[in-house]
Design an enzyme around this catalytic site. Structure first.
Site, short mmCIF file in Angstrom:
data_model
loop_
_atom_site.label_atom_id
_atom_site.label_comp_id
_atom_site.label_asym_id
_atom_site.label_seq_id
_atom_site.Cartn_x
_atom_site.Cartn_y
_atom_site.Cartn_z
N ASP A 100 15.18 32.95 -6.84
CA ASP A 100 14.68 31.87 -6.00
C ASP A 100 15.39 30.58 -6.42
O ASP A 100 15.41 30.25 -7.60
CB ASP A 100 13.18 31.74 -6.30
N ASP B 218 16.53 30.59 0.71
CA ASP B 218 16.63 30.30 -0.73
C ASP B 218 16.11 31.40 -1.65
O ASP B 218 15.88 31.14 -2.82
CB ASP B 218 15.93 28.98 -1.04
N GLU B 219 15.92 32.60 -1.16
CA GLU B 219 15.47 33.66 -2.07
C GLU B 219 15.92 35.04 -1.63
O GLU B 219 16.17 35.28 -0.45
CB GLU B 219 13.94 33.64 -2.24
#
Length: 392
Positions: A10, A106-107
DNA sequence: TCTGGGGTCCTAGGACCC
DNA sequence: TCTGGGGTCCTAGGACCC
């Protein structure tokens, strides 16, 4: 017997970190990405850890963020830039495993099962990956390593920022039971309130309940989820492939709308947005949904499934208006309008009937031409006169 | 403090068919 | 004349996540 290793990674305070990376003068300062404090009805998208120290967090109204953090640096998001960096980071992940499951901008989950021969122990791989992201992009990530995705996700969450946490095989249950209830991913505010109302305040409280108690109180799905989650078992939330798909757009207005002409002009704008994205993503759908959020925040939806796919933005607009009129309680102020096309399938092949519908064909050809023009020149904004007049 | 935008998944009820 | 049960599709609402 092969052991499974899933790494969840993350990016820390992603949008705010990118701004601090691109603008060195913002580093070590409270950066707040989202709307400006002067914008009515805007919220914080992401904020830096410096801003979090003031109590600012995602989804907070920017007006409140400004009060908590008067010296905050308020910025609008630059989604294009974030996607660029995201692509770069995901490419690094793919050097460590052929199985990278991107969950959002974002992950991602990275399946490290069976990569020991190439890269060594997974915990060392995780640290190497963190270091590569740092040296190649200047950003920090948090990582969680476990035998299943669910526990890996929780582990990365508790190691933020710039951390790494491993839950060894066999220790999943103890790990989950050591955490406060608000770390139970998948149980949000409402579920926690319900849990509390039944006397469950900790992971251990849930752990003591039988599966039949939990399914009776929370329904079959949520009950099973709770039972397995507190035991650190994989809850299948991340493993199944997404089967349904939809494309939607919505708009919250600074002031409530009541004028039908203005409302329908906004629906026209949404129809354009959604239809061009259907074209862009090469998707088709027959189900259209209109969302109305009234001034008091009560939200209602209407949807319709039609015999044929949405064929043009005008077609989508007409369907949207029809649904809207069916549902709207005239006179009530509208703070948000949304439009979605659901149950999408891939490909733009026309169904039989449409082959002979020359009027539609012509319109569709025009819209495809407009779309390819926009693709070549991003600054180009082709809009119908009605929308242009409304905007200026 | 007055609450964004883009998604996915679940539930429950009703229609309809076998 | 009354009526079972399963399967599937559709609709509206709601919870949750990033």
């Amino acid at each position: 017997m092969q052991r499974n290793f899933f790494l969840h990674v993350d990016l820390d305070a992603f949008f705010a970190s990118v701004e601090q990376l691109d603008n060195p003068e913002y580093r070590n300062k409270p950066v707040i990405v989202g709307g400006f404090p002067g914008d009515r009805r805007s919220v914080v998208s992401t904020c830096s850890y410096e801003a979090r120290r003031y109590g600012v967090h995602s989804a907070m109204p920017t007006v409140k963020a400004k009060k908590l953090c008067p010296n905050g640096i308020f910025l609008r998001g630059r989604m294009k830039r974030y996607h660029e960096i995201s692509y770069q980071v995901m490419s690094i992940f793919k050097d460590f495993s052929p199985d990278v499951q991107q969950m959002s901008v974002d992950e991602a989950f990275i399946d490290l099962t069976g990569t020991e021969k190439l890269f060594g122990p997974p915990e060392e791989t995780a640290l190497k990956l963190k270091e590569r992201v740092r040296t190649e992009t200047g950003l920090t990530v948090s990582a969680g390593l476990a035998a299943n995705r669910y526990v890996a996700k929780i582990a990365s969450g508790i190691s933020k920022p710039d951390g790494f946490f491993q839950v060894k095989e066999g220790e999943e249950e103890d790990f989950m039971l050591s955490l406060p209830l608000d770390k139970l991913w998948g149980a949000g505010t409402k579920t926690r309130q319900r849990l509390n109302s039944f006397g469950f305040f900790t992971m251990k409280d849930i752990h003591r309940a039988s599966i039949s108690t939990l399914t009776t109180l929370f329904g079959s799905h949520a009950g099973n989820f709770l039972y397995n989650a507190v035991r650190g078992k994989d809850v299948e939330t991340f493993s199944n492939e997404a089967k349904s798909h939809s494309i939607s757009a919505e708009q919250t207005f600074p002031f409530d709308l009541t004028d039908t002409y203005i409302i329908e002009t906004e629906l026209l704008e949404l129809s354009y947005d959604v239809f061009f994205r259907l074209l862009k993503e090469n998707c088709n759908g027959k189900t259209v949904q209109v969302k109305i959020r009234y001034e008091d925040f009560i939200t209602v939806t209407v949807s319709g499934t039609y015999p044929r796919n949405v064929s043009t933005s005008d077609d989508l607009f007409e369907k949207a208006c029809g649904l809207f009129r069916k549902k709207y309680e005239a006179g009530r102020g509208i703070r948000l309008l949304g439009l979605a096309v659901q149950n999408l399938s891939r490909g733009m092949e026309d169904s039989q009937g449409e082959l002979f519908d020359f009027g539609e064909e012509k319109k569709k050809a025009v819209e495809k031409a407009v779309y390819s023009m926009q693709k070549k020149d991003k600054s180009l904004h082709v809009r119908k006169a009605r929308n242009l007049i409304n905007k200026n």
